[in-house]
Design a protein around this motif. Structure first.
Motif: not given
Ligand code: FAD
Ligand code: SF4
Ligand code: SF4
Ligand code: SF4
Lengths: 424, 277, 295, 347
Positions: C66, C82, C84, C90, C246, C249, D283
């Motif tokens: 998300p 945006c 991170a 990411s 947060e 999801f 994350a």
């Molecule tokens: C409503 C909402 C809005 C967000 N908006 C932003 C934003 O605008 N900008 C931003 O940089 N980040 C945002 N995030 C956080 C972002 O979703 C996590 O940083 C992202 O999932 C990281 O994914 P990754 O695969 O790079 O990280 P990894 O650490 O590799 O994640 C591993 C796994 O865990 C899952 N996961 C980890 N953290 C989350 C998380 N918080 N939510 C869901 N699944 C997760 C991922 O889907 C992935 O499969 C938001 C989160 C939420 C819930």
């Protein structure tokens, strides 16, 4: 003409484990030649102490990743002897079948991936992936069937935990058994093509008569069980192995050496072929004839060829075992014999792909291991290999140092040494 | 992002080397069993050093696959040199990644184990307490299992080549066991280490009715005190009562079972519970 | 065969999970950790969203996550996210270039309740990357300035180099009709503004009419408790405080269970909640309370 | 009440044979490699079907929501392509116990909640369901959960009797199926035997939860039972087996996998469990249910409070699978009753 050569192969390639080939020739005189084992020991005989019998057999299987079924079966039989466990005929048949899988995969790994490149003038099988992909695929297909056969019966080829003291933790799927039979029939052609290939390859012609030691069995070509036998004429029950096999620690080696009637003896495919030739499957004997391998064969380089002949035997015998199992059917009641902890000492020997393998365990009345001894085929061959090198090198002393080195490496590889296992 | 050779992470076709330390070499052998998948992997890389399989060698490589435990001073030097050269270091199997039977010997003094095996002649042989590679140098990707779990190996290779991280799963074997719909071995009255063992093997042992031996090591949040309670609790319902009665394990025996694959660092039953405060 | 209202057996049953394609049309690096991507649906159609809503964005092979909209819905031809760099997905998104494709599903979730905000004073409190979703709201207010009362922004970043949307920050700062209070936790040489956490200027410098104000708060989990205390101290009603939360999801549609907060699904019932909804829900409160206060 | 008919064992065998000939049939089958244990599997012949069994490890929900389900395949071309991996063959699910019928129906409700999830109802719509009455084991308590005579979603329902099976025809689809079978009219004796079977089953099911669903929900909502949850958590492995065997759990995870060609792969959905440590981890390392007891509590709250309030019945069928699967012997009935006892002791 070479007058001097100083050969030191640090960690010889295309063998399992770490060993060095050393040869020193000065002024056309052989000063020193040896194969030394520099593998780091893992101390299995020490670490199984205190473990209960059920775990001991699993740990023992980890002595070797290539011949884990052999180690597992040796540990199982020794433990079953110590605890007085009677396994069912079905278990006996299934274990023999798993054995064939291991012999096939281990031999074919050696034949195609470790030994063949020498005979084809290649550094490894890698160049063949592009230049002769059909050979690589054939090799992989053949090797795979060995893995799959062992896995079908024992759950997994490498470290078959489904083989337990007293039997098996599961019953294979009969439908799979039929599929496997069909695959075995189908690879007979691949084996034939391998015989064809080997009949065209030339092996260095070095002969030396030695003592050949193996198991022998009244009813069949012995792998899984039998009596201890030497080509010098001795026979004895396996439990008396300490009367015959004398282990000793030698310099330059983390693996122990052994002797029996002679200061050194040979074990493995060639020893078995020499000792039990008449019990080979007729198709295997036929192949032996084609390859000029009627016993006695005294050529160590021909160990690889003996392995190929055994592969043909194993494939045919596996088909027959499957037919036997299909006829009798496999029954859940026979899957696992009852086991009770008790004090006892047990010895067993099996024919691992590389030769006769002994396991011995002593248990206390809670079924915990008090002491253990393992005598490994490669360890037993080391003396013989060193003797071969000693007698062979002077006959090639006029060759270039590279050639001498290559022939010596080939000789080591012919024995298919399993070094980490020999050190264990 | 389309992926095409050369692999973006390396900018060229990466060169791969295999190395082994003290072990049974079953991990390498298991990798060979990947057959078609192996050929596919080999399409993306060049294997330049693999002592077991080839005579060619090279001191230049990008990726090092290492199996086995560190058991000598010489091993320490060797693995440090490999670490220096390799951009990516992958450990294969439990000996290299976690702890395996090799670490059982650390229960005794090195002199004692040498004496048991070599008697009085052990003079020339030296050994140090065994430890995984991951305890000596930094490791980029770890794969566990004895032998290495092939599904995990494949996952790690695809993560590595597509530039992704791989975290060893922090879930117990029970998850994979259940998702495969296997019969729990406790139902047969046996003791299984699945509830505390890191998954990733697709529950291979329980797939053929055998208890998980714990070869992939403890998961991070393994509740070992819970295992002591579960295996000694008398007021249990029928299945667990059968297990408790049949085995009547003592706490030491439970610890001994766990120690087989978890003796680096030395296993402490009461400590492994970072999950709770 | 069972009756199944409105389910066509032959239809594509996994469409629920299938992303549509969107194209990257611009990429801008905001800080070491953050990039902003401007995206357009491959179909060319507009994507309507509310400030505070999110998209499930994915790169096949790297996963799905998300991400909040950071552009205002008033600027419709494209939208901005945006990101991170914190993990596999990411980090891979940081490698994207204009012209590349991503998968999107959404928009999902309940954003900031614009209807309720209209006519009221808008107080935004952003911590770190929490500014991203708030930017969507702030620019909405900027574009429809007349519909809202005062616009106050309190923004705290860890370091000056981690401040996001520097152009926007400057624009907002320059506007007569915006009140901005920027701070950083750790100053560096070039920094002349405030230092310290965001709650300090909120406490000392912001004066509001609590009956006219709605506060929108987005930041790291630890921030919420302190901000809530300050706002309540200023006399605000719990119902007028909005938190965007947060959670993890996977589906974004209240099925996968990962985002559950007691009986609420953050993805469905939120991510923007009124404080009133969270009071009494232990899994919101426990998370805000530091270790020592956990029962 | 629906029509009741009689099917002899011989007729049943032929009926199953014909069903299998007509299309895929999933039903309880003895495990080939571990005889004595039953699981839901695709059947290749009628004699594989085991109609009298206690329980299976994994509930029949797996017929509609496999533990591991590819959602789609992708190819990283320019632009990337996404191809559905779709399976739309109609099938028959045979041998579902009453509690599991209730479980399926609970998932119907959960997935239908707006926004409705499409996979589940589509899979449900392509299946016919034949229920069968059960043999209770020492872990079940369906009687207490009011599911022991559920017929929800079944087209036919079978009860074992002396002459074979009493067949209840519950839907038109059920009637339609019977065209493949040779049924006879049931007699009063058959009906009373079926009733006796159910009565006997009910008598053997003694375990029960000591409060009404409403009271239990209130207790969970209002009582702080941190101490009890901590005690349970001290014994809990967080292995998730209680969730992965539960007919009413429906959480899942989604992950991508590359093929080894590295240009394509699939997105896969797998069952997940709220008891696993990383279930609520995001994350950056923040874990919203990091501590074991919080997860244990969540399981009870979700089943008996949240979903109860949303859907009007507790999300537990009383099948007992979680208690049976728990290798820490954490028993759902015991714990629930302990919750109730402590709450009452306190008030
Ligand atoms: C409503 C909402 C809005 C967000 N908006 C932003 C934003 O605008 N900008 C931003 O940089 N980040 C945002 N995030 C956080 C972002 O979703 C996590 O940083 C992202 O999932 C990281 O994914 P990754 O695969 O790079 O990280 P990894 O650490 O590799 O994640 C591993 C796994 O865990 C899952 N996961 C980890 N953290 C989350 C998380 N918080 N939510 C869901 N699944 C997760 C991922 O889907 C992935 O499969 C938001 C989160 C939420 C819930
Ligand atoms: S067999 Fe072992 S791994 Fe499988 S569920 Fe039971 S305890 Fe867990
Ligand atoms: S099955 Fe038992 S041990 Fe595992 S998570 Fe559930 S309650 Fe805990
Ligand atoms: S909570 Fe336990 S008893 Fe209830 S439905 Fe789920 S598995 Fe069955």
């Amino acid at each position: 003409m070479t007058t001097d050569a100083n050969i030191h192969v640090h960690h010889i390639t295309r063998v399992e484990g770490h060993g060095d080939v050393v040869a020193r020739i000065e002024d056309r005189m052989l000063k020193e030649v040896r194969f030394s084992v520099v593998e780091a020991p893992r101390f299995f005989e020490a670490i199984v102490r205190g473990q209960s019998y059920g775990e001991v057999v699993h740990i023992a299987s980890r002595i070797c990743g290539i011949c884990a079924v052999s180690h597992k079966c040796a540990a199982l039989q020794a433990t079953e002897a110590a605890l007085g466990v009677e396994i069912s005929p079905q278990t006996d048949l299934l274990r023999r079948l798993a054995f064939h899988g291991e012999v096939l995969s281990s031999h074919l790994l050696h034949i195609y991936f470790l030994a063949a490149p020498d005979l084809l003038g290649l550094p490894s099988v890698m160049p063949l992936i592009n230049s002769a992909p059909e050979i690589v695929r054939r090799a992989m297909r053949l090797k795979q069937i060995g893995y799959d056969l062992a896995a079908m019966v024992a759950g997994r080829h490498t470290h078959p935990v489904a083989m337990t003291v007293g039997g098996f933790s599961f019953l294979h799927d009969p439908a799979q058994m039929q599929e496997m039979r069909a695959r075995l029939v189908a690879i007979l052609g691949d084996l034939d093509a391998t015989v064809e290939l080997f009949s065209t390859l030339e092996l260095p012609d070095f002969e030396r008569e030695t003592e050949y030691v193996s198991l022998t069995h009244p009813d069949r070509y012995a792998f899984y069980s039998g009596e201890l036998m030497s080509s010098e004429g001795d026979r004895m029950p396996v439990s008396e192995y300490r009367e015959a096999i004398h282990e000793r620690v030698v310099e330059h080696s983390t693996a122990k050496f052994t002797r029996w009637n002679r200061p050194e003896y040979m074990v493995g495919a060639l020893a078995r072929l020499n000792n039990n030739y008449e019990q080979l499957h007729p198709s295997a004997r036929e192949a032996a004839e084609r390859l000029g391998m009627q016993p006695p064969v005294h050529r160590p380089y021909a160990i690889t060829v003996a392995q190929l002949i055994e592969c043909i035997h194993c494939a045919h015998d596996a088909i027959e075992l499957i037919d036997e199992l299909t006829q009798t059917g496999t029954h859940a009641e026979e899957q696992q014999a009852p086991v009770e902890a008790r004090a006892g000492l047990g010895v067993a020997a099996v024919e691992a792909p590389r030769g006769i393998l002994f396991h011995e365990y002593e248990y206390d009345d809670e079924g915990k291991c008090v002491s253990a001894n393992h005598v490994i085929p490669t360890g037993q061959n080391l003396g013989n290999l060193n003797r071969d090198m000693l007698e062979f090198t002077p006959t090639i002393i006029d060759e270039s140092p590279d050639r001498i080195q290559h022939l010596l490496e080939m000789l080591v590889r012919a024995y298919d040494p399993c070094i980490s296992c020999s050190t264990h | 992002m389309p992926q095409e050779a050369p692999i973006p992470r390396f900018g060229h076709k990466p060169q791969v080397a295999f190395f082994d330390f003290a072990c049974c070499e079953g991990c390498q052998l298991s990798v060979l069993q990947l057959e078609e998948k192996l050929l596919e992997i080999l399409g993306h890389v060049d294997v330049v050093t693999w002592r077991e399989a080839m005579t060619e060698t090279s001191s230049e490589y990008d990726i090092a696959f290492c199996e086995g435990s560190i058991t000598t001073e010489e091993d320490i030097e060797r693995i440090r040199a490999i670490r220096k050269q390799a951009e990516v270091l992958v450990t294969l199997g439990s000996c290299a990644s976690g702890g395996c039977h090799n670490e059982l010997k650390n229960q005794w003094s090195m002199d004692e184990v040498l004496g048991v095996v070599y008697g009085d002649d052990a003079g020339g042989i030296s050994t140090i307490p065994s430890r995984p590679i991951s305890a000596v140098v930094d490791v980029d990707y770890q794969t566990f299992g004895c032998p290495v779990s092939l599904p995990e190996f494949v996952t790690v290779v695809s993560c590595m080549l597509t530039g992704q991280h791989y975290e060893p799963p922090n879930q117990p074997v029970c998850v994979e066991c259940k998702l495969n719909d296997y019969v729990c071995v406790y139902e047969k009255g046996e003791v299984c280490l699945g509830p505390v063992t890191r998954c990733g093997c697709n529950a291979i042992c329980t797939s053929f009715g055998h208890a998980c031996q714990g070869c992939r090591g403890l998961m991070d949040s393994a509740n070992l005190p819970a295992m002591l309670k579960a295996l000694t609790r008398e007021e249990a319902h029928s299945i667990m009562r059968m297990v408790v009665e049949r085995h009547s394990l003592t706490e030491d025996e439970i610890a001994a079972k766990l120690r087989i694959y978890n003796n680096w660092p030395e296993l402490r039953m009461e400590e492994a519970q970072p999950d709770d405060d | 065969m069972r009756e199944a209202d409105s389910v066509d057996v032959t239809e594509d049953i996994t469409r629920f999970y299938q992303p549509e394609l969107a194209r990257v049309i611009a990429k801008q690096r905001l800080s070491e950790m953050m990039v902003m991507l401007r995206l357009q649906r491959a179909s060319g159609e507009m994507l309507e969203h509310q400030p505070g809503q999110f998209l499930q964005i994915s790169l096949p092979g790297y996963g799905e996550a998300p991400i909040s909209f950071c552009s205002s819905p008033t600027r419709t031809e494209s939208f901005e996210l945006c990101v991170a760099a914190v993990g596999n997905l990411s980090e891979a998104m940081h490698e994207l270039r204009p012209g590349d494709f991503v998968g999107i599903r959404g928009p999902y979730g309940k954003g900031f309740p614009l209807e309720d905000l209209r006519g009221r004073d808008v107080l935004c409190i952003a911590g770190g990357i929490g500014l991203a979703p708030l930017r969507s709201l702030i620019n909405y207010v900027a574009d429809r300035r007349a519909e809202f009362g005062r616009m106050i922004l309190v923004y705290g970043a860890r370091k000056p180099s981690e401040r996001l949307f520097k152009d926007d920050l400057a624009n907002w700062d320059a506007r007569e009709d915006f009140e901005t209070l920027y701070t950083v936790d750790e100053a560096d040489e070039g920094w002349t503004g405030r230092t310290g956490v965001a709650t300090v200027p909120l406490r000392d410098e912001v004066e509001i009419d609590p009956t006219r104000t709605t506060a929108s708060v987005v930041g790291p989990p630890v921030m919420y408790r302190y901000v809530a205390a300050e706002l309540l101290a200023k006399g605000m009603a719990e119902d007028d405080i909005l938190f965007s939360l947060e959670r993890r999801f996977k589906c974004g549609m209240g099925k996968c269970g990962h985002c559950q907060l007691n009986d609420l699904y953050v993805c469905q019932d939120g991510p923007v909640f009124r404080y009133t909804q969270l009071i009494g829900r232990s899994e919101a409160i426990e998370v805000w309370a530091p270790e020592d206060e956990r029962q | 009440m629906a029509a009741e008919l009689l099917m002899t064992p011989y007729a049943m065998d032929r009926f199953m044979g014909r069903l299998i000939a007509e299309g895929p049939v999933m039903g309880p089958r003895d495990r080939r490699v571990q005889p004595g244990f039953v699981k839901f599997e695709w059947l290749s012949s009628a004699d594989e079907l085991v109609l009298e069994y206690t329980t299976t490890t994994i509930p029949p929900k797996k017929a509609f929501f496999p533990p591991r389900q590819p959602l789609f395949e992708f190819e990283l071309s320019e632009p990337p392509t996404i191809t559905a991996v779709q399976e739309a063959t109609p099938f028959t699910l045979v041998g579902v116990h009453p509690c599991d019928l209730a479980g399926l129906s609970m998932l119907d409700d959960a997935y239908a909640r707006e926004p409705a999830e499409a996979c589940w109802p589509a899979a449900r719509a392509r299946a016919r369901v034949i229920g069968v009455d059960c043999l209770p084991d020492e872990y079940c308590f369906c009687f207490a959960m009011n599911t022991c005579n559920s017929r929800e979603g079944a087209d036919l329902f079978l009860t074992p009797i002396a002459r074979g099976y009493l067949v209840e025809v519950l839907t038109e689809a059920g009637e339609e199926m019977l065209r493949l079978s040779d049924v006879e009219d049931a007699e009063d004796e058959d009906r009373s035997q079926a009733q006796a079977f159910r009565r006997d089953k009910g008598n053997r099911l003694s375990a029960s939860i000591d409060a009404s669903p409403e009271e239990f929900a209130e207790i969970l909502e209002t009582q702080e039972l941190g101490e009890l949850w901590r005690e349970i958590a001290g014994r809990c492995y967080s292995c998730g087996s209680c969730n992965t065997t539960c007919p009413t759990c429906f959480c899942f995870d989604i992950n991508d996998e590359f093929d080894l060609g590295l240009t394509g792969g699939q997105r896969v959905r797998t069952w997940d469990s709220c008891q696993l440590q990383e279930f609520a981890l995001v994350a950056g390392g923040h874990n919203f249910r990091r501590i074991r007891w919080q997860r244990v509590r969540h399981r009870w709250h979700r089943k008996f409070l949240y979903l109860y309030r949303t859907f009007g019945r507790p999300y537990c069928t009383g099948c007992g699978r979680c208690s049976r699967a728990c290798t820490a012997d954490i028993n759902i009935v015991d714990v629930s009753n302990e919750v109730i006892a402590r709450a009452r002791g306190r008030v």
